[in-house]
Design a protein around this motif. Structure first.
Motif, PDB file in Angstrom:
ATOM      1  N   ALA A   9      -4.213   7.158  -0.669  1.00 21.58           N
ATOM      2  CA  ALA A   9      -3.524   5.921  -0.296  1.00 21.58           C
ATOM      3  C   ALA A   9      -4.415   4.711  -0.555  1.00 21.58           C
ATOM      4  CB  ALA A   9      -3.106   5.959   1.169  1.00 21.58           C
ATOM      5  N   GLU A  63       0.867  -1.179   0.000  1.00 19.65           N
ATOM      6  CA  GLU A  63       0.000   0.000   0.000  1.00 19.65           C
ATOM      7  C   GLU A  63       0.903   1.227   0.000  1.00 19.65           C
ATOM      8  OE1 GLU A  63      -4.056  -1.250   2.236  1.00 19.65           O
ATOM      9  OE2 GLU A  63      -2.264  -1.251   3.485  1.00 19.65           O
ATOM     10  N   ARG A  64       0.628   2.130  -0.911  1.00 18.65           N
ATOM     11  CA  ARG A  64       1.443   3.330  -1.063  1.00 18.65           C
ATOM     12  C   ARG A  64       0.556   4.569  -1.176  1.00 18.65           C
ATOM     13  NH1 ARG A  64       7.040   2.447  -2.965  1.00 18.65           N
ATOM     14  NH2 ARG A  64       7.432   0.202  -2.934  1.00 18.65           N
ATOM     15  N   VAL A  65       1.185   5.711  -1.429  1.00 20.06           N
ATOM     16  CA  VAL A  65       0.464   6.970  -1.614  1.00 20.06           C
ATOM     17  C   VAL A  65       0.673   7.443  -3.050  1.00 20.06           C
ATOM     18  CG1 VAL A  65       0.131   9.334  -0.794  1.00 20.06           C
ATOM     19  CG2 VAL A  65       0.915   7.565   0.785  1.00 20.06           C
TER      20      VAL A  65
END
Length: 262
Positions: free
Chosen positions: A179, A116-118
């Protein structure tokens, strides 16, 4: 005395409830899925059906249980409530296993692993320190909504109902970033204007395993779902599904770094 006896019978009936037996008896399984979380699941207006990685696994589980799949489209925040009030039998909806959720539901073995990233403007999220003071949009009821307030206390979080609302927030400049899991974010970039102005953060927020959500205490159903998922891996079906949605020729090419196993 009668009241006590009635309560004891009620508790005994609840304890003896077997979701797998009920599913088999009815000949169908009600599956909670999402309709706006590509490539895991999305509504296809051409076929008027929901398609995606999660959907194919939902169908594979139903097939191996020998029952008809009945799909219920749900929002992230409705997944656990609709499972526990018995509106649905299982969750197959980009649902990650977390310590908090294991107190409320049981989980199958994982059938997908991702970071999980932004997603934000180029250069905005180069290091984890850039989260301090940032305004980040996330979906209500997601694992991020539970974990980020504790792990990123200096980040202002904006809760929205689903993925299309994240895009609207970012396009309007109301948030610095949004996100979600890497595949979902990659699929959303094409909806941003201009698309070449955005990139994923250089660092992951979390690494998550997606799994099937099942009501607490339903060991028979957990075992049956696990057997179905493991059979999909052994037969090669799980790999073929992955290739369709994440393979080299897909819109979200990502190497498969996991196997479905007990």
């Amino acid at each position: 005395m009668r009241l006590i006896s009635f309560l004891m019978l009620l508790m005994l009936g609840t304890a003896l409830a077997d979701d797998l037996a009920d599913i088999k008896q009815h000949g169908s399984i009600r599956i909670g899925v999402k309709d706006s979380s590509p490539p895991f699941s999305q509504y296809d207006p051409a076929t008027k059906t929901v398609t995606g990685y999660d959907i194919e696994f939902a169908m594979g589980i139903a097939k191996r249980l020998g029952v008809k799949p009945v799909l219920h489209t749900i929002e992230s925040s409705d997944r656990i409530p609709m499972l526990n009030n018995k509106t649905i039998d299982i969750i197959v909806a980009d649902f990650s296993k977390t310590p908090e959720r294991t107190k409320q539901v049981d989980f199958s073995v994982g059938y997908y692993i991702a970071e999980e990233r932004v997603l934000g403007k180029i250069g905005r999220f180069k290091a984890e320190e850039d989260m301090k003071g940032a305004v980040v949009g996330i979906t209500n009821g997601s694992s991020l909504a539970t974990g980020m307030p504790k792990d990123f206390p200096d980040t202002k979080l904006v809760l929205v109902s689903d993925k299309p609302d994240l895009v609207k927030q970012l396009n309007a400049g109301l948030v610095d970033g949004i996100a979600s899991s890497t595949p979902v974010l990659n699929s959303l970039i094409s909806q941003l204007q201009p698309t070449n102005a955005y990139e994923l953060s250089s660092f992951p927020l979390y690494v998550k395993a997606s799994a099937v959500g099942i009501r607490l205490g339903q060991k028979n159903l957990v075992n049956a779902v696990n057997d179905a998922l493991i059979d999909m891996e052994k037969s090669g079906e799980a790999v073929r599904i992955y290739e369709r949605w994440f393979g080299a020729n897909s819109k979200n090419p990502m190497p498969r770094i996991f196997k479905i196993q007990p």
